[in-house]
Scaffold this active site. Structure first.
Site, PDB file in Angstrom:
ATOM      1  N   ASP A 110      56.509  38.309  96.064  1.00 57.70           N
ATOM      2  CA  ASP A 110      55.195  38.490  95.446  1.00 57.70           C
ATOM      3  C   ASP A 110      54.153  37.868  96.367  1.00 57.70           C
ATOM      4  OD1 ASP A 110      52.846  38.013  93.614  1.00 57.70           O
ATOM      5  OD2 ASP A 110      54.256  38.782  92.121  1.00 57.70           O
ATOM      6  N   SER A 136      55.878  28.644  87.158  1.00 57.52           N
ATOM      7  CA  SER A 136      57.342  28.755  87.236  1.00 57.52           C
ATOM      8  C   SER A 136      57.763  30.061  87.885  1.00 57.52           C
ATOM      9  CB  SER A 136      57.946  28.647  85.831  1.00 57.52           C
ATOM     10  OG  SER A 136      57.705  27.373  85.278  1.00 57.52           O
ATOM     11  N   TYR A 137      57.091  31.127  87.517  1.00 59.68           N
ATOM     12  CA  TYR A 137      57.392  32.431  88.118  1.00 59.68           C
ATOM     13  C   TYR A 137      57.176  32.393  89.620  1.00 59.68           C
ATOM     14  CZ  TYR A 137      56.381  37.180  89.710  1.00 59.68           C
ATOM     15  OH  TYR A 137      56.345  38.348  90.444  1.00 59.68           O
ATOM     16  N   VAL A 138      56.012  31.919  90.040  1.00 56.19           N
ATOM     17  CA  VAL A 138      55.669  31.950  91.457  1.00 56.19           C
ATOM     18  C   VAL A 138      56.536  30.970  92.255  1.00 56.19           C
ATOM     19  CG1 VAL A 138      53.833  31.656  93.136  1.00 56.19           C
ATOM     20  CG2 VAL A 138      53.330  32.695  90.941  1.00 56.19           C
TER      21      VAL A 138
END
Length: 234
Positions: A131, A143-145
């Site tokens: 991403d 948290s996603y990144v």
């Protein structure tokens, strides 16, 4: 040759399976939840395997089913979990663990199990979908990144470890396909900061995959497919 694509239940993973089949690949696709759309992939000859990447035993079973596949030449790690940061600390920790399992632990386990098999075939590749936000992580998606950034780091390490037998690269999508929950205001804000000022669609990601497969002198590379979005302040 055979390709393993993870996260094929919808959107990008589904599309990549279609394109690989059209290009002559035999494809194995991993999915977590049953969806009616998967029948389309079955009709194309895609071998579908259900595995929840938050369960290590299911990841191990997926790897075991491919470890003796003589013609495995490509892995595309596309499976992803996405949601904003949870409200309370306990929920955030649980959320982080889930993202870690999907974005880092599962790809790591599959790579470790299947790298020897890949190394036995010419021009074998691993492609990790990450991403553009790994370079400017927004707090609301921490948290996603963070776990996507971890996936990038693991891929770069693996590119060094597996060379010259296996090439490892990453693709960093930007605003290629908005989610249903993205309202019009959000979409306009994102596209206003995107130099090409439009949603990219899925085809540009496939074009990047084709580049990485055909250019045999690329490893440890990261390709941004974002319409220039990363040039602006994310």
């Amino acid at each position: 040759m055979r390709a393993l694509v993870t996260g094929v239940g919808r959107r990008l993973g589904f599309y990549l399976c279609e394109q690989l089949v059209a290009a002559g690949w035999q494809v194995t696709g991993q999915y977590r939840s049953t969806r009616p759309e998967l029948e389309r992939l079955r009709s194309l000859g895609v071998e579908l395997i259900q595995a929840d990447f938050t369960r290590p035993n299911e990841v191990a079973a997926l790897a075991a089913g491919l470890v003796d596949c003589p013609d495995l030449g490509l892995i595309i790690h596309n499976a992803s979990a996405f949601e904003p940061l949870a409200e309370d600390v306990a929920a955030r920790l649980a959320q982080f663990d889930r993202f870690y399992q999907v974005h880092m632990a599962a790809p790591f386990a599959l790579n470790q199990a299947l790298a020897p098999r890949l190394a036995g075939n010419d021009n074998a590749s691993i492609i990790q979908i990450t991403d553009i936000y790994i370079h400017a992580p927004p707090p609301q998606f921490a948290s996603y990144v963070a776990t996507k950034a971890g996936a990038h780091s693991l891929a770069m390490s693996l590119a060094r470890e597996l060379a010259p037998a296996v090439r490892v690269n990453t693709i960093e999508p930007g605003p290629i396909l908005f989610l249903d929950e993205h309202d019009e205001v959000w979409r306009e804000q994102v596209l206003a900061k995107t130099p090409l000022a439009r949603e990219g669609g899925l085809e540009p990601i496939w074009q990047a995959v084709q580049l990485l497969l055909s250019n045999t002198y690329m490893t440890g590379a990261s390709i941004k497919v974002d319409g220039g979005r990363s040039l602006a302040r994310l």
